[in-house]
Design a protein around this motif. Structure first.
Motif, PDB file in Angstrom:
ATOM      1  N   MET A  20       0.846  -1.205   0.000  1.00 31.01           N
ATOM      2  CA  MET A  20       0.000   0.000   0.000  1.00 31.01           C
ATOM      3  C   MET A  20       0.879   1.251   0.000  1.00 31.01           C
ATOM      4  N   LEU A  21       1.933   1.208   0.819  1.00 33.06           N
ATOM      5  CA  LEU A  21       2.833   2.368   0.900  1.00 33.06           C
ATOM      6  C   LEU A  21       3.551   2.578  -0.438  1.00 33.06           C
ATOM      7  N   MET A  25       3.473   6.020  -3.332  1.00 32.45           N
ATOM      8  CA  MET A  25       4.613   6.942  -3.318  1.00 32.45           C
ATOM      9  C   MET A  25       4.938   7.455  -4.701  1.00 32.45           C
ATOM     10  N   GLU A  26       4.922   8.773  -4.835  1.00 34.14           N
ATOM     11  CA  GLU A  26       5.200   9.285  -6.177  1.00 34.14           C
ATOM     12  C   GLU A  26       6.663   9.137  -6.550  1.00 34.14           C
ATOM     13  N   GLU A  27       7.542   8.889  -5.576  1.00 32.24           N
ATOM     14  CA  GLU A  27       8.975   8.704  -5.882  1.00 32.24           C
ATOM     15  C   GLU A  27       9.240   7.349  -6.534  1.00 32.24           C
ATOM     16  N   LEU A 245       8.781  -0.502   6.582  1.00 33.01           N
ATOM     17  CA  LEU A 245       9.973   0.310   6.865  1.00 33.01           C
ATOM     18  C   LEU A 245      10.997   0.186   5.729  1.00 33.01           C
ATOM     19  N   ALA A 246      11.086  -0.997   5.126  1.00 35.01           N
ATOM     20  CA  ALA A 246      12.037  -1.183   4.012  1.00 35.01           C
ATOM     21  C   ALA A 246      11.652  -0.277   2.842  1.00 35.01           C
ATOM     22  N   VAL A 247      10.359  -0.178   2.575  1.00 39.60           N
ATOM     23  CA  VAL A 247       9.891   0.684   1.478  1.00 39.60           C
ATOM     24  C   VAL A 247      10.137   2.155   1.828  1.00 39.60           C
ATOM     25  N   PHE A 305       1.324   7.223   7.163  1.00 38.37           N
ATOM     26  CA  PHE A 305      -0.061   7.732   7.164  1.00 38.37           C
ATOM     27  C   PHE A 305      -0.234   8.749   6.023  1.00 38.37           C
ATOM     28  N   GLY A 306       0.745   9.656   5.921  1.00 37.86           N
ATOM     29  CA  GLY A 306       0.635  10.713   4.913  1.00 37.86           C
ATOM     30  C   GLY A 306       0.463  10.129   3.528  1.00 37.86           C
ATOM     31  N   ARG A 307       1.264   9.111   3.218  1.00 39.72           N
ATOM     32  CA  ARG A 307       1.220   8.542   1.867  1.00 39.72           C
ATOM     33  C   ARG A 307      -0.019   7.692   1.633  1.00 39.72           C
TER      34      ARG A 307
END
Ligand code: BDR
Ligand code: CA
Length: 328
Positions: A20-21, A25-27, A245-247, A305-307
């Motif tokens: 999900m994360l 992520m746009e990066e 956390l890895a992502v 949370f933000g992402r």
């Protein structure tokens, strides 16, 4: 600039949160997802990937099933931790229109030969070890390899000294660490020393639900079993979500800190799966790993949370107090 990445995973509750994360992520440009046997058998993990992609409206991302068994050892799933469906006994329906393929290792080889691309590995390293056996050149072209697995000072979670991903396929993990030595690159070890700090608590989950009932409700559905497992197993009110956390670290280097070292993975006996980190330089060997030892959970949860909510991080004002478990 967006970085190409393949996520190799074994969903798995925390793998699902990591997906999900990554997909928020746009990066990152998630060019594909490869699945390995681990938390769940590979067909189940593949189906679970489809369920997450459907929730994220990203059924366009190609998914490839990979290894059905570790290199040498018998397969040992972690359904006791992740539930009978591998997704916290949420028993979500299979994703309609989801068309996974087989051939994870071929996909890895082809993509790595074609374009600059990194791999974030969130399960046992079997697919990556098979890639090395099949196509060393493609393996060597991997821009970066970030792996959730192992432990340095922390105790294990499968034996006193071993973490699950490396314990489940110690030969695969050993081969990949050795391969990194051979190609002169470093694997980033996002091990239990840092991931144990990432505890999703009931308060954080309640906050997520308040902010967005749909996303919060989904996370609640798939983590409930995991919360119960942590209570039974570790007497912890909350659950350790290792894989995201890895992502997060892949996208933002300032989230964790560590040191370079030569690392080997034990493949048999009492210490099977243990990462033997030569932090004192006994072997005088060139580092093949970056071992992460410190992280900042407030910053992690703010990013997470933000992402996944698509919210401005500045509005997430309760996170510092909830992570520090201060009375509100
Ligand atoms: C790792 O093992 C699995 O249970 C999790 O998904 C994570 O990748 C933690 O030891
Ligand atoms: Ca995992």
């Amino acid at each position: 600039m967006k970085r190409n990445v393949i996520i190799d995973c074994d969903p798995g509750i925390d793998d699902s949160l990591a997906l999900m994360l990554a997909l928020s992520m746009e990066e990152l440009n998630v060019v594909g997802i490869t699945v390995v046997c681990g938390n769940s058998p590979v067909h189940m993990g593949t189906g679970n990937t489809g369920k997450i992609l459907r929730f994220m409206n990203r059924l366009d991302v190609p998914v490839f099933a990979g290894a059905e068994a570790p290199l040498k050892r018998e397969f040992a799933d972690a359904l006791d931790t992740h539930g009978r469906d591998g997704l916290g006994e949420s028993f979500l329906p299979e994703a309609e229109g989801f068309c996974p393929k087989t051939g994870a290792v071929d996909f890895l080889a082809k993509t790595l030969r074609e374009k600059p691309c990194s791999v974030i590995a969130l399960g046992p390293l079997t697919n990556l070890a098979l890639l090395y056996e099949q196509d060393q050149e493609a393996f060597g072209q991997m821009e970066e390899l970030v792996s959730m697995g192992g432990n340095f000072r922390s105790h294990g979670n499968c034996s006193p000294v071993a973490e699950y991903n490396y314990w489940a396929d110690p030969d695969g993990a050993a081969k990949v660490y050795q391969a990194m030595e051979e190609i002169g690159k470093k694997i980033t070890m996002v091990g239990l020393d840092v991931t144990r700090e990432i505890v999703l608590t009931p308060d954080l989950l309640a906050y997520l639900r308040r902010l967005n009932p749909e996303v919060g409700g989904f996370v609640e559905k798939i983590t409930k079993f995991y919360f119960d497992f942590h209570w039974r197993q570790e007497h912890l009110i909350g659950c350790v979500i290792n894989d995201p956390l890895a992502v997060a670290y892949f996208a933002d280097r300032s989230l964790c800190d560590g040191f370079d070292a030569y690392t080997q993975v034990a493949t048999d006996g009492l210490s099977t799966g243990q990462t033997v980190v030569d932090s004192m330089g006994f072997y005088g060997k060139r580092a093949n790993s970056l071992v992460l030892t410190r992280t900042d959970p407030v910053r992690f949860f703010t990013m997470f949370f933000g992402r996944i909510l698509g919210t401005d991080e500045k509005s997430l004002d309760l996170i510092p107090r909830l992570v520090r478990r201060e009375t509100l």
